[in-house]
Design an enzyme around this catalytic site. Sequence first.
Site, short mmCIF file in Angstrom:
data_model
loop_
_atom_site.label_atom_id
_atom_site.label_comp_id
_atom_site.label_asym_id
_atom_site.label_seq_id
_atom_site.Cartn_x
_atom_site.Cartn_y
_atom_site.Cartn_z
CB CYS A 288 -0.99 -0.01 1.16
SG CYS A 288 -0.25 0.07 2.82
CG HIS A 346 -4.85 1.07 3.51
ND1 HIS A 346 -4.09 0.32 2.64
CD2 HIS A 346 -5.75 1.73 2.74
CE1 HIS A 346 -4.53 0.51 1.40
NE2 HIS A 346 -5.53 1.36 1.44
CG ASP A 369 -6.50 2.98 -1.47
OD1 ASP A 369 -5.35 2.68 -1.85
OD2 ASP A 369 -7.07 2.41 -0.52
CG ASP A 411 -20.11 -0.06 14.49
OD1 ASP A 411 -19.45 0.92 14.88
OD2 ASP A 411 -21.34 -0.02 14.34
#
Length: 708
Positions: A288, A346, A369, A411
């Site tokens: 990444c 990330h 991204d 979550d």
Amino acid sequence: MAFTEQTHIRAAAAASRCRLKFVNFEALENQNSHETAGLSKKHLVVRRGKPFTVTLLFCSRSFNPHTESLVLEVWLGNRSERIPVQFSDRHADTHSWSAKIYPGGARSQSVAVHICSPANSSVALYHLQLHIETNRGRWSYAVGDFVLLCNPWLKGDPVYMPLEAQLQEYIKSDHGLLYMGTYQNISARPWLFGQYEPGVLEACLKLLEVSPQHLKDKDKDYIRRADPAYLSRVICAMVNCNDDMGILAGKWQGSYEDGVKPTDWSGSADILQRWASSNCSPVRYGQCWVFASVLCTVMRVLGIPSRVVTVFNAAHDADGNVTIEEYYSSTGKKLNQSKDSIWNFHVWVECWMSRADLGVGFGGWQVVDPTPQEKSAGVFCCGPCPVVAVRHRYTRAPYDTTFIYASVDADVVRLILHEGKLVGRKLDTEAVGKLIYTKSVHSDAPENLTWLYKSSTRSKPGSSVVHTRAAIISAGSPAPSPSAPGEKPPGLEVSLSVDGQPSLGENISVCVTVTNRRSSPRLLMEHLNAQLKDFDSNPQRSFWKAQKEVRIQPGGVLTLQEAIRPSEYESVLAGDDIVNVAVVIKDVETEETVLDAQEFSISSPQITIEVRQHPGCSIKREHTAQVSFTNTLAKALTGAVLTVEGSGLLPGKQEARLVHLQPDKTIEKTVTIVATSAGTKLLMATFSHGSSPGVVSRSFCKVSVNAA
């Protein structure tokens, strides 16, 4: 500037006409004025919406404006636009192409022509022609090429950025810092964006020329390149090679012997040069931070302000339900049973632009991204997604807002399984997106961007996210929805923490706190488990376990301390490695089971870098740098290697090697640095050894180089 002449008249009429002898693109003056100096030695590089000067030198006699007309013609693919050269003292209009000769710009045999493109011109390599027209005919000259980039200094450009300090950081700076590790132990790693290195601009232009969009319909692609949102999406897909002739192949597991290990890259220029020189074959390998850093380089080259951003505890929501499920055994081992995952860190890119496609309120920083995770409209890319849309949970905003929102605010549901049955469950609404960092402007300190992504008021789990444009445009936060009916409060609560910052060679201290909410004493079984894990995946096998019975009084709070000794982890862990440690507490009588987990990284001994006569180094003068690493571990390290490198300071990599580096002993390397250009350079050092699968330690030092 070389040119070719295309004649359109009889030879007899040519004797007395004005002929073009030479064209001076005034590269030094133009590129200094346009903030493009150093981007290319091959082409004139200018920015859209700002005039640049071309000087025309004629043969035998001067240009006669009464009998002759000058017309420039700019070509982009199969499309061209004629630009009559006018005499005027008015400034150029940035809404259309113009070419002007200002008073005093015409001399005996030369003319200075000021050319200006529209502020919304396409980013590309343009071809320029000159026509000399009279009532007897037209003579045409192929003058040469120039590169047109976005102009963040121009108010009318969609990428306009008003603060000069930000422009210096997000456009002109050719080096920066990447933040990695875990949110409790953040490490800064230097990266050389390298936009001024030879061939980098040409590689960026080539990237556009081999994109699927260009190969399918060149003219349509050229037209759409005026839009920075379109450019960022095309380039995002091209940085990975999954769907096209892109730059980087990704790899996260296994051997890297047929390429370069992702951790070994230190800059973008080497990657871009390899790709361009190999006929667009993918460069192996990236992860990444490599994908993001290369994308940042390309965007800065094209004139779009960009910065590399790290999200700590970034969720990868594979099923799109904005909930991450994690499974644990009843003894605290994390199980690989979910397609979802949480990456310890990330890295993606933010690009600055207005969003004409979305309207008012969605401009500013956009997430782009390039790491190939999930497909967007059938292609491995992500974004541009407005950060403001993520903050206000306007998931209808293109592109990929739901995925980005989940990355920073999903979550987490942790489920405890015993013999295939669910025996415990814990909901964590705070685990994802713990910190979001980028390098500060003109500082090596991190800037905390978390507040830009996460609103202080958060909807309750299970409630719908915001879908109103008004919430974005008014910059207001949505009110939280009513709470769902609560579950019965647990009788046991547990929390786990790791004391301090664990370092190689020292005990790792784990603290478990148990709270009994019942009015009766309880007999509990404690299980602890530690696993090595990669930053982007679930843990591997366990390397340490502990268990014991404990008693807790009614309403009592119990603190339990455990230690993982170096002898229990030194054969498994290296510097910067990440550990998942979990505790499961079970009531022996009621079988109530509760869980908590923590992830942390291991710090390694530091490398020392000392540059003599620093600061104050000068170009082409020799300076000495001493680099050293001391083994603070209790064991000897075999195959010790200390590597030093620095673009613009050292030719290639220099190494020192020792067969055995004994405890408390030092390995050293003295290098002679000779700066080849002025500015801030990075001297970088790494230490590794044969007992470890990866690099044990990294360090860097900034070197300020004076022009004289």
